[in-house]
Scaffold this motif. Structure first.
Motif, PDB file in Angstrom:
ATOM      1  N   ARG A  97      42.588  40.514  28.899  1.00 58.34           N
ATOM      2  CA  ARG A  97      42.535  39.631  27.733  1.00 58.34           C
ATOM      3  C   ARG A  97      42.401  38.143  28.033  1.00 58.34           C
ATOM      4  NH1 ARG A  97      47.689  41.982  24.303  1.00 58.34           N
ATOM      5  NH2 ARG A  97      47.065  44.191  24.247  1.00 58.34           N
ATOM      6  N   ALA A  98      42.696  37.710  29.244  1.00 57.23           N
ATOM      7  CA  ALA A  98      42.712  36.265  29.528  1.00 57.23           C
ATOM      8  C   ALA A  98      41.327  35.656  29.352  1.00 57.23           C
ATOM      9  CB  ALA A  98      43.202  36.020  30.949  1.00 57.23           C
ATOM     10  N   THR A  99      41.315  34.400  28.918  1.00 54.14           N
ATOM     11  CA  THR A  99      40.052  33.668  28.853  1.00 54.14           C
ATOM     12  C   THR A  99      39.650  33.233  30.266  1.00 54.14           C
ATOM     13  OG1 THR A  99      41.140  31.513  28.612  1.00 54.14           O
ATOM     14  CG2 THR A  99      40.709  32.772  26.588  1.00 54.14           C
ATOM     15  N   ASP A 100      38.402  32.841  30.407  1.00 52.61           N
ATOM     16  CA  ASP A 100      37.948  32.339  31.710  1.00 52.61           C
ATOM     17  C   ASP A 100      38.762  31.115  32.133  1.00 52.61           C
ATOM     18  OD1 ASP A 100      36.061  34.321  31.797  1.00 52.61           O
ATOM     19  OD2 ASP A 100      34.384  33.046  31.167  1.00 52.61           O
ATOM     20  N   GLN A 152      41.823  38.425  43.334  1.00 52.97           N
ATOM     21  CA  GLN A 152      40.509  39.082  43.423  1.00 52.97           C
ATOM     22  C   GLN A 152      40.352  40.106  42.293  1.00 52.97           C
ATOM     23  OE1 GLN A 152      39.784  41.068  47.140  1.00 52.97           O
ATOM     24  NE2 GLN A 152      37.663  41.587  46.636  1.00 52.97           N
ATOM     25  N   ALA A 153      41.416  40.875  42.038  1.00 51.84           N
ATOM     26  CA  ALA A 153      41.368  41.870  40.968  1.00 51.84           C
ATOM     27  C   ALA A 153      41.291  41.200  39.594  1.00 51.84           C
ATOM     28  CB  ALA A 153      42.593  42.780  41.046  1.00 51.84           C
ATOM     29  N   LEU A 154      42.001  40.090  39.430  1.00 51.32           N
ATOM     30  CA  LEU A 154      41.931  39.355  38.159  1.00 51.32           C
ATOM     31  C   LEU A 154      40.527  38.804  37.930  1.00 51.32           C
ATOM     32  CD1 LEU A 154      45.290  37.326  38.195  1.00 51.32           C
ATOM     33  CD2 LEU A 154      44.640  39.056  36.505  1.00 51.32           C
ATOM     34  N   ASN A 155      39.946  38.257  38.965  1.00 48.37           N
ATOM     35  CA  ASN A 155      38.604  37.674  38.831  1.00 48.37           C
ATOM     36  C   ASN A 155      37.531  38.713  38.531  1.00 48.37           C
ATOM     37  OD1 ASN A 155      38.792  34.762  39.147  1.00 48.37           O
ATOM     38  ND2 ASN A 155      39.528  35.159  41.220  1.00 48.37           N
TER      39      ASN A 155
END
Length: 219
Positions: A110-113, A193-196
């Motif tokens: 859900r996070a924005t860039d 890395q997983a978040l990106n």
């Protein structure tokens, strides 16, 4: 919002903290800094004299710290800084792993860039702070708390905040282990890395692994 409501909200935001809350924060920091060590007796008379207060707000402050798990009240013996047992550590890390891995998965989805960039910026600060253990602690906690804020679940936030206070009683031991700071940093790289890549399952898994390694180092 009308003018009256605006003034009421402003007044509330400017209201001073109760004395016992200020005392609780002072004691909390002394516990975290190891000035008050685990297992040590808390001399209420001495502290009341040092702070120039009566014992009533001091006792109220100790009750707050007891609910957080930082202080243990013993019948007819007074208050002691909590000693964290192996079982305590296992339980705390287990719950933190569940709660923060769930939050990490939510953030990946859900996070924005812009929010991902915030976390990346905190991680970059962490990379630069390996030579300063206290700074590493500080940035590490900011990273985890910001991730929780982005996941936006106030009930989870409160539970994690309380659990992290107990974890802090032992945090120095965990990162004093040879090579643990470098291991922790590598685990943070894997989380980022997983978040990106916006992979919630892998992000949650990497966070679980991070806490598992933290427990092994702390035990």
């Amino acid at each position: 919002m009308n003018a009256t409501a605006s003034r009421s909200r402003a007044a509330a935001s400017l209201a001073p903290r109760p004395l016992y809350e200020e005392v609780a924060e002072l004691l909390r920091q002394r516990i975290f800094s190891r000035e008050l060590t685990p297992g040590s007796w808390i001399d209420e008379l001495k502290l009341a004299e040092e702070y120039g207060i009566s014992r009533t707000p001091l006792r109220e402050a100790l009750k707050v710290l007891a609910t957080e798990g930082l202080v243990t009240m013993k019948v007819r013996r007074g208050a002691y800084v909590t000693e964290v047992s192996e079982r305590d550590l296992t339980d705390v890390y287990h719950l933190l792993a569940l709660l923060e891995s769930d939050a990490a998965g939510v953030v990946a989805t859900r996070a924005t860039d812009a929010q991902i960039k915030e976390l990346q910026a905190l991680h970059n600060e962490l990379e630069k702070s390996t030579g300063d253990r206290e700074r590493f602690f500080e940035i590490n906690e900011k990273f985890h708390m910001r991730l929780l804020e982005i996941a936006d679940n106030r009930w989870r936030d409160q539970m994690v905040a309380d659990l992290r206070k107990v974890m802090k009683l032992n945090r120095h031991n965990s990162l004093l282990k040879s090579g643990r700071i470098e291991e922790s940093l590598a685990e943070h790289r894997a989380i980022m890395q997983a978040l990106n890549t916006r992979d919630p399952q892998t992000t949650a898994q990497r966070m679980q692994e991070h806490f598992r390694s933290g427990l092994e180092a702390a035990a």
